[in-house]
Design a protein around this motif. Structure first.
Motif, PDB file in Angstrom:
ATOM      1  N   GLY A 128       0.855  -1.323   0.111  1.00  7.78           N
ATOM      2  CA  GLY A 128      -0.155  -0.082  -0.129  1.00  7.78           C
ATOM      3  C   GLY A 128       0.761   1.185   0.229  1.00  7.78           C
ATOM      4  N   ALA A 129       0.569   2.266   1.029  1.00 10.86           N
ATOM      5  CA  ALA A 129       1.280   3.271   1.100  1.00 10.86           C
ATOM      6  C   ALA A 129       1.503   3.617   2.387  1.00 10.86           C
ATOM      7  N   LEU A 130       2.672   3.832   2.679  1.00 13.87           N
ATOM      8  CA  LEU A 130       3.077   4.461   4.086  1.00 13.87           C
ATOM      9  C   LEU A 130       2.973   5.768   4.106  1.00 13.87           C
ATOM     10  N   LEU A 131       2.059   6.337   5.548  1.00 15.02           N
ATOM     11  CA  LEU A 131       1.818   8.048   5.509  1.00 15.02           C
ATOM     12  C   LEU A 131       2.595   8.096   6.621  1.00 15.02           C
ATOM     13  N   VAL A 132       3.570   9.166   6.463  1.00 10.04           N
ATOM     14  CA  VAL A 132       4.472   9.588   7.514  1.00 10.04           C
ATOM     15  C   VAL A 132       3.972  11.200   7.885  1.00 10.04           C
ATOM     16  N   GLU A 133       3.574  11.244   9.212  1.00 16.03           N
ATOM     17  CA  GLU A 133       2.877  12.435   9.512  1.00 16.03           C
ATOM     18  C   GLU A 133       3.744  13.261  10.521  1.00 16.03           C
ATOM     19  N   VAL A 134       3.915  14.539  10.347  1.00 19.38           N
ATOM     20  CA  VAL A 134       4.622  15.291  11.450  1.00 19.38           C
ATOM     21  C   VAL A 134       3.843  16.598  11.258  1.00 19.38           C
ATOM     22  N   ASP A 135       3.366  16.823  12.876  1.00 19.16           N
ATOM     23  CA  ASP A 135       2.817  18.192  12.706  1.00 19.16           C
ATOM     24  C   ASP A 135       1.484  18.340  11.800  1.00 19.16           C
ATOM     25  N   GLY A 136       0.729  17.302  11.666  1.00 22.57           N
ATOM     26  CA  GLY A 136      -0.479  17.338  10.898  1.00 22.57           C
ATOM     27  C   GLY A 136      -0.344  17.376   9.484  1.00 22.57           C
ATOM     28  N   LYS A 137       1.069  17.070   8.928  1.00 20.24           N
ATOM     29  CA  LYS A 137       1.297  17.151   7.527  1.00 20.24           C
ATOM     30  C   LYS A 137       1.654  15.755   7.266  1.00 20.24           C
ATOM     31  N   ALA A 138       0.972  15.130   6.215  1.00 15.41           N
ATOM     32  CA  ALA A 138       0.988  13.847   5.807  1.00 15.41           C
ATOM     33  C   ALA A 138       1.936  13.710   4.650  1.00 15.41           C
ATOM     34  N   GLU A 139       2.749  12.947   4.333  1.00 16.12           N
ATOM     35  CA  GLU A 139       3.530  12.570   3.084  1.00 16.12           C
ATOM     36  C   GLU A 139       3.142  11.034   3.010  1.00 16.12           C
ATOM     37  N   GLU A 140       3.127  10.739   1.575  1.00 11.24           N
ATOM     38  CA  GLU A 140       2.785   9.454   1.361  1.00 11.24           C
ATOM     39  C   GLU A 140       3.953   8.678   0.550  1.00 11.24           C
ATOM     40  N   ILE A 141       4.422   7.660   1.112  1.00 12.64           N
ATOM     41  CA  ILE A 141       5.433   6.920   0.458  1.00 12.64           C
ATOM     42  C   ILE A 141       5.030   5.408  -0.132  1.00 12.64           C
ATOM     43  N   PRO A 142       5.149   5.310  -1.414  1.00 16.50           N
ATOM     44  CA  PRO A 142       4.737   3.911  -1.729  1.00 16.50           C
ATOM     45  C   PRO A 142       5.637   2.682  -0.928  1.00 16.50           C
ATOM     46  N   LEU A 143       4.991   1.827  -0.890  1.00  9.41           N
ATOM     47  CA  LEU A 143       5.497   0.499  -0.015  1.00  9.41           C
ATOM     48  C   LEU A 143       5.841  -0.716  -1.008  1.00  9.41           C
ATOM     49  N   LYS A 144       5.697  -0.286  -2.417  1.00  9.27           N
ATOM     50  CA  LYS A 144       6.173  -1.282  -3.576  1.00  9.27           C
ATOM     51  C   LYS A 144       7.612  -1.499  -3.586  1.00  9.27           C
ATOM     52  N   GLY A 145       7.878  -2.640  -3.241  1.00  4.72           N
ATOM     53  CA  GLY A 145       9.228  -3.299  -3.491  1.00  4.72           C
ATOM     54  C   GLY A 145      10.005  -3.313  -2.055  1.00  4.72           C
ATOM     55  N   ILE A 146       9.169  -3.059  -1.008  1.00  7.54           N
ATOM     56  CA  ILE A 146       9.551  -3.052   0.161  1.00  7.54           C
ATOM     57  C   ILE A 146       9.569  -4.419   0.813  1.00  7.54           C
ATOM     58  N   THR A 147       9.052  -5.510   0.530  1.00  3.74           N
ATOM     59  CA  THR A 147       9.078  -6.761   1.106  1.00  3.74           C
ATOM     60  C   THR A 147      10.565  -7.496   0.984  1.00  3.74           C
ATOM     61  N   ALA A 148      11.452  -7.600  -0.106  1.00  3.40           N
ATOM     62  CA  ALA A 148      12.349  -8.112  -0.338  1.00  3.40           C
ATOM     63  C   ALA A 148      13.431  -7.029   0.464  1.00  3.40           C
ATOM     64  N   ALA A 149      13.324  -5.735   0.404  1.00  2.63           N
ATOM     65  CA  ALA A 149      14.438  -4.765   0.838  1.00  2.63           C
ATOM     66  C   ALA A 149      14.211  -4.845   2.305  1.00  2.63           C
ATOM     67  N   ALA A 150      13.154  -5.141   2.930  1.00  2.00           N
ATOM     68  CA  ALA A 150      13.051  -5.126   4.614  1.00  2.00           C
ATOM     69  C   ALA A 150      13.384  -6.554   5.057  1.00  2.00           C
ATOM     70  N   ARG A 151      13.905  -7.551   4.410  1.00  2.00           N
ATOM     71  CA  ARG A 151      14.311  -8.615   5.096  1.00  2.00           C
ATOM     72  C   ARG A 151      15.334  -8.692   6.004  1.00  2.00           C
ATOM     73  N   GLN A 152      16.454  -7.926   5.666  1.00  2.00           N
ATOM     74  CA  GLN A 152      17.700  -7.739   6.564  1.00  2.00           C
ATOM     75  C   GLN A 152      17.274  -7.122   7.848  1.00  2.00           C
ATOM     76  N   LEU A 153      16.465  -6.101   7.770  1.00  2.00           N
ATOM     77  CA  LEU A 153      15.822  -5.186   8.825  1.00  2.00           C
ATOM     78  C   LEU A 153      15.272  -6.286   9.685  1.00  2.00           C
ATOM     79  N   PHE A 154      14.331  -6.981   9.190  1.00  2.05           N
ATOM     80  CA  PHE A 154      13.471  -7.755  10.034  1.00  2.05           C
ATOM     81  C   PHE A 154      14.422  -9.083  10.651  1.00  2.05           C
ATOM     82  N   ALA A 155      15.475  -9.266   9.937  1.00  4.47           N
ATOM     83  CA  ALA A 155      16.194 -10.333  10.482  1.00  4.47           C
ATOM     84  C   ALA A 155      17.083  -9.894  11.604  1.00  4.47           C
ATOM     85  N   SER A 156      17.730  -8.871  11.566  1.00  5.84           N
ATOM     86  CA  SER A 156      18.591  -8.280  12.527  1.00  5.84           C
ATOM     87  C   SER A 156      17.509  -7.659  13.696  1.00  5.84           C
ATOM     88  N   CYS A 157      16.523  -7.204  13.605  1.00  6.25           N
ATOM     89  CA  CYS A 157      15.573  -6.726  14.640  1.00  6.25           C
ATOM     90  C   CYS A 157      14.297  -7.316  14.526  1.00  6.25           C
TER      91      CYS A 157
END
Length: 159
Positions: A128-157
């Motif tokens: 989907g799309a990650l919403l990153v909100e600071v002080d009421g202002k949201a930015e949308e970041i697409p999550l396409k391609g995150i599954t493979a990229a996040a493997r190392q992060l999930f394994a380390s933590c």
């Protein structure tokens, strides 16, 4: 915090050696000397929008988010709220962050620390799309391609 800003600069340098189309942001996962990182960045450039770095020993995750809040002052305190557009609104993660201006690029970066919780793992894995909100202002970041990229992060933590 200096060590973590150094890591952000190191991540920017590493993003510059990855082969890919440099015109688009994409999710990049990498193993680091002390853990792993997951960055939404433009390969072969210094453009990093958001970065999650896991220290393998402490399992702490340092989050860096390039964002210029309305009251952007070095040392200012901000909350970064992460959620996924179109998903259960109850699934979100709030990270207390401190702002700092990077002298080299004149970018303002918010930096906070968290742990890999089931909610954070779900946000970074569901698509989907990650919403990153600071002080009421949201930015949308697409999550396409995150599954493979996040493997190392999930394994380390793991959550």
């Amino acid at each position: 915090m200096q060590r973590n800003i150094f890591f952000l600069a190191f991540s920017i340098a590493l993003a510059g050696v990855l082969p890919a189309d440099a015109s688009e942001y994409r999710w990049i996962g990498q193993i680091t000397e002390d853990g792993s990182a997951l960055s939404y960045a433009i390969p072969e450039s210094d453009g990093i929008k958001i970065d999650f770095h896991c220290d393998r020993k402490t399992r702490a995750i340092v989050v860096n988010y390039e964002h210029q809040p309305k009251a952007a002052k070095g040392g200012g305190k901000f909350d970064i709220r992460l959620s996924v557009r179109g998903r259960d609104p109850g699934v979100s993660v709030t990270i207390a962050a401190t702002g700092q201006r990077l002298e080299l690029d004149d970018l303002f970066v918010l930096q906070g620390q968290t742990r890999m919780t089931p909610a954070l793992r779900r946000l970074l894995a569901d698509g989907g799309a990650l919403l990153v909100e600071v002080d009421g202002k949201a930015e949308e970041i697409p999550l396409k391609g995150i599954t493979a990229a996040a493997r190392q992060l999930f394994a380390s933590c793991p959550s």
